[in-house]
Design an enzyme around this catalytic site. Structure first.
Site, short mmCIF file in Angstrom:
data_model
loop_
_atom_site.label_atom_id
_atom_site.label_comp_id
_atom_site.label_asym_id
_atom_site.label_seq_id
_atom_site.Cartn_x
_atom_site.Cartn_y
_atom_site.Cartn_z
CB ILE A 1 -3.25 7.14 8.14
CG1 ILE A 1 -3.46 8.45 8.87
CG2 ILE A 1 -4.31 6.13 8.57
CD1 ILE A 1 -4.81 9.11 8.60
N PRO A 2 -0.55 4.54 7.82
CG PRO A 2 1.08 3.33 8.95
CD PRO A 2 0.40 4.66 8.91
CG HIS A 3 -4.48 2.37 5.03
ND1 HIS A 3 -3.85 3.58 4.83
CD2 HIS A 3 -5.14 2.11 3.87
CE1 HIS A 3 -4.13 4.04 3.62
NE2 HIS A 3 -4.90 3.15 3.01
CB CYS A 4 -3.06 -3.25 4.34
SG CYS A 4 -2.98 -4.44 5.67
NE ARG B 1 -3.40 2.71 0.29
CZ ARG B 1 -2.93 3.91 -0.07
NH1 ARG B 1 -1.72 4.03 -0.54
NH2 ARG B 1 -3.67 4.99 0.04
#
Length: 150
Positions: free
Chosen positions: A65-68, A51
């Site tokens: 805001i790292p996310h997956c 991502r």
């Protein structure tokens, strides 16, 4: 979406010592695993890093805001990580980050990750919320910040 109810004390860290974005992602994934949010650390990290390749998740104002959305996620959740010192994150504003909110969402059709992201993004645009979040030194401070804009 009630993010206040989703706050997990095991996923909130203050004065977190990390030297790089990679350090934060790996260490936070371990916390997610230990809290039962994810079932496979390697797969989750891979999904978060994939991502990041699409578009860095440093939104500016010192926040990332790292996310997956991934099959390795058991339950939607997020970690709140206040860093001990700023680190480079390839943010939209070119500035390093000192606060990381890392999201995990199951790979389901309900798109809970989009609901979490949109709710967080709206709140983070509020100067008072953002300032309260960054100034927080306890879990109760964090919860109070989230309740203030609920």
């Amino acid at each position: 979406m009630d993010l206040t109810a989703m706050i997990d004390e095991h996923l909130v860290k203050f004065n977190f010592d990390a030297k790089s974005k990679n350090d934060v992602i790996h260490a936070t994934a371990k916390l997610m695993y230990e809290s039962g949010k994810i079932n496979n650390t390697e797969n989750y990290i891979h999904a978060v890093l994939e991502r990041e390749k699409e578009c860095a998740t440093g939104i500016g104002m010192g926040i990332a805001i790292p996310h997956c959305k991934d099959d390795s996620v058991n339950q939607a959740g997020f970690a709140l990580i206040k860093l001990a010192r700023k680190i480079e994150w390839e943010s939209l504003d070119g500035e390093p980050v000192d606060y990381v909110i890392m999201l995990a969402a199951p790979n389901t059709a309900d798109n809970v990750h989009l609901k979490m992201l949109s709710t967080l993004a709206a709140r983070l645009m509020d100067d008072d919320f953002r300032d309260a979040l960054k100034a927080a030194g306890t879990i109760e401070d964090i919860k109070a910040a989230f309740r203030s804009v609920a």
